[in-house]
Design a protein around this motif. Structure first.
Motif, PDB file in Angstrom:
ATOM      1  N   SER A   1      19.788  -4.287  21.410  1.00  0.00           N
ATOM      2  CA  SER A   1      19.339  -4.914  22.449  1.00  0.00           C
ATOM      3  C   SER A   1      20.069  -3.829  23.492  1.00  0.00           C
ATOM      4  CB  SER A   1      19.448  -6.258  22.592  1.00  0.00           C
ATOM      5  OG  SER A   1      20.940  -6.381  22.636  1.00  0.00           O
ATOM      6  N   VAL A   2      21.358  -3.174  23.442  1.00  0.00           N
ATOM      7  CA  VAL A   2      21.813  -2.570  24.294  1.00  0.00           C
ATOM      8  C   VAL A   2      21.979  -1.227  24.112  1.00  0.00           C
ATOM      9  CG1 VAL A   2      23.180  -4.633  24.951  1.00  0.00           C
ATOM     10  CG2 VAL A   2      24.270  -3.217  23.430  1.00  0.00           C
ATOM     11  N   THR A   3      21.622  -0.717  22.872  1.00  0.00           N
ATOM     12  CA  THR A   3      21.806   0.751  22.628  1.00  0.00           C
ATOM     13  C   THR A   3      21.125   1.610  23.757  1.00  0.00           C
ATOM     14  OG1 THR A   3      22.026   0.335  20.183  1.00  0.00           O
ATOM     15  CG2 THR A   3      21.109   2.337  20.983  1.00  0.00           C
ATOM     16  N   PRO A   4      21.731   2.448  24.388  1.00  0.00           N
ATOM     17  CA  PRO A   4      21.195   3.440  25.170  1.00  0.00           C
ATOM     18  C   PRO A   4      20.093   4.410  24.527  1.00  0.00           C
ATOM     19  CG  PRO A   4      23.423   3.777  24.999  1.00  0.00           C
ATOM     20  CD  PRO A   4      23.230   2.584  24.007  1.00  0.00           C
ATOM     21  N   ALA A   5      19.535   5.008  25.280  1.00  0.00           N
ATOM     22  CA  ALA A   5      18.563   5.929  24.765  1.00  0.00           C
ATOM     23  C   ALA A   5      19.439   7.078  23.902  1.00  0.00           C
ATOM     24  CB  ALA A   5      17.801   6.695  26.092  1.00  0.00           C
ATOM     25  N   TYR A   6      18.745   7.683  23.016  1.00  0.00           N
ATOM     26  CA  TYR A   6      19.610   8.921  22.409  1.00  0.00           C
ATOM     27  C   TYR A   6      18.771  10.073  22.610  1.00  0.00           C
ATOM     28  CZ  TYR A   6      21.384  11.577  18.677  1.00  0.00           C
ATOM     29  OH  TYR A   6      21.810  12.665  18.096  1.00  0.00           O
ATOM     30  N   SER A   7      19.400  11.217  22.581  1.00  0.00           N
ATOM     31  CA  SER A   7      18.678  12.357  22.755  1.00  0.00           C
ATOM     32  C   SER A   7      19.822  13.309  21.900  1.00  0.00           C
ATOM     33  CB  SER A   7      18.359  12.867  23.939  1.00  0.00           C
ATOM     34  OG  SER A   7      19.624  13.246  24.580  1.00  0.00           O
ATOM     35  N   PHE A   8      18.943  14.302  21.232  1.00  0.00           N
ATOM     36  CA  PHE A   8      19.605  15.612  20.557  1.00  0.00           C
ATOM     37  C   PHE A   8      21.040  16.275  21.122  1.00  0.00           C
ATOM     38  CE2 PHE A   8      16.188  15.472  17.384  1.00  0.00           C
ATOM     39  CZ  PHE A   8      16.703  15.713  16.152  1.00  0.00           C
ATOM     40  N   GLU A   9      20.575  16.217  22.470  1.00  0.00           N
ATOM     41  CA  GLU A   9      21.445  16.918  23.311  1.00  0.00           C
ATOM     42  C   GLU A   9      22.814  16.317  23.277  1.00  0.00           C
ATOM     43  OE1 GLU A   9      18.497  16.532  24.747  1.00  0.00           O
ATOM     44  OE2 GLU A   9      18.139  18.098  26.059  1.00  0.00           O
ATOM     45  N   GLN A  10      22.931  14.915  23.024  1.00  0.00           N
ATOM     46  CA  GLN A  10      24.031  14.417  23.380  1.00  0.00           C
ATOM     47  C   GLN A  10      24.956  14.731  22.000  1.00  0.00           C
ATOM     48  OE1 GLN A  10      22.748  10.173  23.206  1.00  0.00           O
ATOM     49  NE2 GLN A  10      22.820  10.044  25.397  1.00  0.00           N
TER      50      GLN A  10
ATOM     51  N   GLN B   1      26.084  18.136  22.674  1.00  0.00           N
ATOM     52  CA  GLN B   1      27.365  18.250  23.614  1.00  0.00           C
ATOM     53  C   GLN B   1      28.658  17.824  22.925  1.00  0.00           C
ATOM     54  OE1 GLN B   1      26.140  15.665  26.954  1.00  0.00           O
ATOM     55  NE2 GLN B   1      27.067  16.944  28.445  1.00  0.00           N
TER      56      GLN B   1
ATOM     57  N   ILE C   1      13.427   8.593  14.524  1.00  0.00           N
ATOM     58  CA  ILE C   1      14.769   8.084  14.940  1.00  0.00           C
ATOM     59  C   ILE C   1      14.749   6.457  14.952  1.00  0.00           C
ATOM     60  CG2 ILE C   1      16.624   7.977  16.672  1.00  0.00           C
ATOM     61  CD1 ILE C   1      15.836  10.587  17.777  1.00  0.00           C
TER      62      ILE C   1
ATOM     63  N   PRO D   1      27.010   5.918  17.028  1.00  0.00           N
ATOM     64  CA  PRO D   1      26.493   5.551  18.470  1.00  0.00           C
ATOM     65  C   PRO D   1      27.444   5.841  19.565  1.00  0.00           C
ATOM     66  CG  PRO D   1      26.736   3.661  17.316  1.00  0.00           C
ATOM     67  CD  PRO D   1      26.892   4.569  16.405  1.00  0.00           C
ATOM     68  N   ASP D   2      28.800   5.899  19.073  1.00  0.00           N
ATOM     69  CA  ASP D   2      29.819   5.980  19.952  1.00  0.00           C
ATOM     70  C   ASP D   2      30.159   7.457  20.485  1.00  0.00           C
ATOM     71  OD1 ASP D   2      29.755   3.122  20.393  1.00  0.00           O
ATOM     72  OD2 ASP D   2      31.380   3.041  18.553  1.00  0.00           O
TER      73      ASP D   2
ATOM     74  N   LYS E   1      28.429   9.919  18.965  1.00  0.00           N
ATOM     75  CA  LYS E   1      27.114  10.790  18.918  1.00  0.00           C
ATOM     76  C   LYS E   1      27.410  11.787  17.851  1.00  0.00           C
ATOM     77  CE  LYS E   1      25.191   8.436  22.397  1.00  0.00           C
ATOM     78  NZ  LYS E   1      25.951   7.354  22.346  1.00  0.00           N
TER      79      LYS E   1
ATOM     80  N   ARG F   1      14.032 -12.175  25.519  1.00  0.00           N
ATOM     81  CA  ARG F   1      15.589 -12.006  25.074  1.00  0.00           C
ATOM     82  C   ARG F   1      16.437 -12.560  26.103  1.00  0.00           C
ATOM     83  NH1 ARG F   1      16.354  -7.335  21.760  1.00  0.00           N
ATOM     84  NH2 ARG F   1      14.935  -7.945  19.991  1.00  0.00           N
TER      85      ARG F   1
ATOM     86  N   ASN G   1      15.062   0.578  27.711  1.00  0.00           N
ATOM     87  CA  ASN G   1      15.213   0.665  26.521  1.00  0.00           C
ATOM     88  C   ASN G   1      14.146   0.340  25.396  1.00  0.00           C
ATOM     89  OD1 ASN G   1      17.999   1.574  26.606  1.00  0.00           O
ATOM     90  ND2 ASN G   1      18.630  -0.391  26.575  1.00  0.00           N
ATOM     91  N   ARG G   2      13.450  -0.719  26.069  1.00  0.00           N
ATOM     92  CA  ARG G   2      12.367  -1.314  25.317  1.00  0.00           C
ATOM     93  C   ARG G   2      11.022  -0.219  25.317  1.00  0.00           C
ATOM     94  NH1 ARG G   2      15.405  -4.594  25.862  1.00  0.00           N
ATOM     95  NH2 ARG G   2      15.878  -6.082  24.422  1.00  0.00           N
TER      96      ARG G   2
ATOM     97  N   ARG H   1      11.563   2.908  25.634  1.00  0.00           N
ATOM     98  CA  ARG H   1      11.528   4.032  24.639  1.00  0.00           C
ATOM     99  C   ARG H   1      11.427   3.518  23.277  1.00  0.00           C
ATOM    100  NH1 ARG H   1      15.267   8.778  25.164  1.00  0.00           N
ATOM    101  NH2 ARG H   1      15.346   9.105  27.331  1.00  0.00           N
TER     102      ARG H   1
ATOM    103  N   ARG I   1       8.764   4.985  20.607  1.00  0.00           N
ATOM    104  CA  ARG I   1       8.955   5.486  19.227  1.00  0.00           C
ATOM    105  C   ARG I   1       8.122   4.555  18.189  1.00  0.00           C
ATOM    106  NH1 ARG I   1      14.745   4.808  20.618  1.00  0.00           N
ATOM    107  NH2 ARG I   1      15.327   6.652  21.625  1.00  0.00           N
TER     108      ARG I   1
ATOM    109  N   ASP J   1      12.306  11.283  21.432  1.00  0.00           N
ATOM    110  CA  ASP J   1      12.364  10.903  22.978  1.00  0.00           C
ATOM    111  C   ASP J   1      12.023  12.280  23.883  1.00  0.00           C
ATOM    112  OD1 ASP J   1      15.786  10.623  23.509  1.00  0.00           O
ATOM    113  OD2 ASP J   1      14.811  11.695  22.099  1.00  0.00           O
TER     114      ASP J   1
ATOM    115  N   LEU K   1      23.401   3.966  31.137  1.00  0.00           N
ATOM    116  CA  LEU K   1      22.356   3.672  30.350  1.00  0.00           C
ATOM    117  C   LEU K   1      21.879   4.571  29.195  1.00  0.00           C
ATOM    118  CD1 LEU K   1      19.746   1.745  29.833  1.00  0.00           C
ATOM    119  CD2 LEU K   1      18.695   3.265  31.689  1.00  0.00           C
ATOM    120  N   GLN K   2      21.682   5.994  29.769  1.00  0.00           N
ATOM    121  CA  GLN K   2      21.463   6.801  28.779  1.00  0.00           C
ATOM    122  C   GLN K   2      22.520   7.476  27.982  1.00  0.00           C
ATOM    123  OE1 GLN K   2      19.256   9.623  31.319  1.00  0.00           O
ATOM    124  NE2 GLN K   2      17.391   8.401  31.021  1.00  0.00           N
ATOM    125  N   ASN K   3      23.601   7.019  28.201  1.00  0.00           N
ATOM    126  CA  ASN K   3      24.709   7.392  27.811  1.00  0.00           C
ATOM    127  C   ASN K   3      25.098   9.160  27.742  1.00  0.00           C
ATOM    128  OD1 ASN K   3      27.160   7.053  26.572  1.00  0.00           O
ATOM    129  ND2 ASN K   3      26.376   6.595  24.596  1.00  0.00           N
ATOM    130  N   ILE K   4      24.666   9.647  28.895  1.00  0.00           N
ATOM    131  CA  ILE K   4      24.986  11.122  29.101  1.00  0.00           C
ATOM    132  C   ILE K   4      25.783  11.317  30.474  1.00  0.00           C
ATOM    133  CG2 ILE K   4      22.807  12.044  28.048  1.00  0.00           C
ATOM    134  CD1 ILE K   4      21.237  11.814  30.562  1.00  0.00           C
TER     135      ILE K   4
END
Lengths: 399, 179
Positions: free
Chosen positions: A83-92, A95, A193, A223-224, A226, B54, B78-79, B81, B85, B92, B150-153
């Motif tokens: 529920s809290v996992t942020p979006a993931y992309s290959f660039e992460q 990086q 994914i 996830p932490d 990457k 939720r 998040n949802r 996305r 998927r 993404d 949020l996006q962890n970037i």
């Protein structure tokens, strides 16, 4: 042209209300969830002491209960993380791989043989500079260094000495990942994914499955950080990569002192692989590629090679492919059916590959991949076949 | 105590009126964000439903450190996305993801401002990463730093995606307007 401000204003004006029936449906579901949640909370409050006492009376129940508790925790973690996992992309991941210095991996090769690898990466390019790979069961040690590399078989007490590195691009994690990223951009439908709970690390890992022609892999990403924590090969090895699975990866580890040193053991027989390099760099070998595109040159030399084999013209075969002992004559070959398109294979640092489909006299059809080494000797462009890449793939069985 | 905190407190005790009030307060913003991200009415409705279910399920254990709206918008993103998927099994990064005429058309009737409707349609032509940043920044009013979290970037990446997105929107709107 509209200004940024205008675009923003227009975007802000976008206001879409859900349908009244949607409101009803959402609220009904949410209220029901709220009611259940409140009820469960109350039940948990009341039941907890009683359940605990029963569990503690019996050691077997105790164990089962512990398992239940663990499962519950695991489920909660999955739920929470999802529920809290942020979006993931290959660039992460790319990086995260930018500042890698060293790596340690426990891997399996395509013969299911376990081996370990220590790597020191070039900080500028991310490509391995030093590498040590050791197969404990079969007692094979490879030391790859920028100047000289060694392949030592303890059982045979034999050392093969090579000039330059043994491993190059195949063990450059960022480069390999970059290749997958490019492939994914071109064929997004080949990438999936999702999340998977990992008992080992007690985390919900990001799992990426990349499917490609002959290279399908499953990556487990932390996830932490990457960074990948595990990699699995998913199909037959058709591209000759060394590694099938990586069961353990550690990044930026402290390398044991002298890990990349090698001293030739006393009494070991020595094979000088530099001899092959001399043949490949000999201007008398190979063909001139003046005025040709890379593809034309590759097609020409490949066609010459196969035709020479079929007609038993060993002189021409040796001239265009001076170091190809895998196939000394072409008596079993019926004909060259097709020469494909030249391409770069990340696992091969020698040159590009060109696939060739060969029909055999027994009716079978196989695809070989020739490594084409492009050269420029004293300003004269030329190329030579530097060998075969991996084993041939059987396209059609013998009749 | 802010209204949201008060409502959350009530929600923790199972107050359905608090839930209704929160839904009334945020449903339009969240639905707009969801729809702008995925351009599919049914998927956006599912997003909205998921987020509120939720919220109701987890209210007892929930501790919102920042503002509730930010939390809800993040959940929608998040949802959204996840929905994409599920629907497409795509990465993404994919451009024009889920862009089918049947999915978009029902939306058009919901937007009464033609110019804004054009922006809405053009948004779909942005790569998903740029679209998400643009929508979260402009429509949801999130800070770059919040989006980065949020996006962890990195915030720099977010800003650069935003810039690319704006530039591309300018070009696309100009090009489409010229037709």
């Amino acid at each position: 042209m509209k200004s940024e401000r205008q675009i923003k204003q227009l975007a802000k004006k976008i206001c879409i209300k859900p349908d009244a029936t949607v409101d009803e449906r959402v609220l009904a579901r949410a209220e029901s969830a709220l009611a259940k949640s409140t009820k469960n909370q109350d039940a948990v409050q009341l039941m907890r002491p009683l359940t605990w006492r029963i569990i503690m009376k019996n050691p077997i129940t105790k164990l089962s209960a512990a398992a239940v508790i663990i499962v519950c925790i695991a489920l909660t973690i999955i739920f929470m993380e999802k529920s809290v996992t942020p979006a993931y992309s290959f660039e992460q991941t790319l990086q995260a791989m930018q500042n890698l210095r060293t790596m340690y991996m426990v891997c399996k090769d395509w013969n299911d043989e376990e081996f370990e690898i220590w790597i020191e990466l070039d900080p500028d390019t991310g490509i391995p500079r030093y590498c040590r790979a050791y197969w404990p069961r079969i007692k094979i040690l490879n030391i790859s260094r920028p100047d000289t590399s060694y392949q030592f078989s303890e059982r045979a007490n034999q050392v093969q000495i090579n000039s330059g590195q043994l491993y190059h691009m195949d063990l450059a994690p960022a480069k390999v990942f970059e290749q997958f990223l490019l492939a994914a951009q071109e064929n997004p439908e080949r990438v999936v994914i999702f999340h998977e709970y990992d008992q080992q690390s007690k985390k919900s890992l990001i799992v990426i499955i990349t499917r490609g022609d002959g290279q399908s892999y499953k990556f487990y990403i932390d996830p932490d950080t990457k960074l990948p924590v595990r990699v699995q090969g998913l199909e037959d090895n058709t591209l000759g990569a060394v590694i099938r699975d990586v069961d353990k990866i550690e990044f930026n580890v402290d390398l044991p002192e002298g890990i990349f040193d090698f001293e030739i053991p006393q009494g070991a027989s020595i094979i000088d692989h530099n001899h092959d390099q001399k043949l490949l760099n000999d201007p008398q070998n190979g063909i001139s590629t003046k005025g040709m595109t890379e593809q034309q040159a590759a097609e020409n030399i490949a066609t010459m090679y196969w035709n020479a084999l079929i007609s038993m013209d060993k002189t021409t075969a040796r001239k265009v492919a001076p170091v190809s002992p895998q196939m000394s004559d072409g008596s079993s070959i019926a004909k060259l059916v097709e020469v494909g398109t030249l391409y770069i294979q990340p696992g091969c640092g020698i040159g590009k590959l060109i696939p060739c489909r060969i029909r055999y006299k027994d009716g079978s059809l196989k695809e070989w991949k020739l490594i084409i080494k492009a050269r420029n000797i004293d300003g004269h462009p030329s190329c030579v076949i530097a060998g075969f890449y991996s084993s041939p793939v059987v396209i059609e069985q013998a009749k | 105590m802010s209204e949201d905190k008060h409502l959350l407190k009530l929600l923790r005790h199972g107050d359905s009126n608090a839930l209704r009030r929160l839904y009334e307060k945020y449903r339009t913003d969240l639905f707009t964000v969801a729809l702008s991200l995925i351009h599919d009415v049914h998927a956006a409705e599912d997003c909205l439903q998921d987020v509120f279910v939720r919220l109701a399920e987890g209210a007892a254990d929930m501790e919102i450190r920042r503002n509730l709206k930010g939390y809800l918008v993040s959940s929608v993103a998040n949802r959204a996305r996840d929905q994409l998927r599920k629907k497409t099994k795509l990465l993404d990064r994919t451009e024009n993801i889920g862009c089918s005429a049947s999915a978009i058309n029902p939306v058009k009737v919901l937007i009464d401002r033609e110019e804004s409707a054009r922006v809405f349609d053009t948004l779909m032509k942005l790569p998903y990463d740029q679209r998400e940043v643009f929508v979260l920044r402009v429509q949801a009013g999130m800070k770059f730093k919040e989006i980065a979290k949020l996006q962890n970037i990195s915030t720099r990446t977010v800003i650069s995606r935003y810039r690319y997105g704006i530039e591309k929107l300018k070009v696309l709107l100009e090009r489409d307007g010229a037709k």
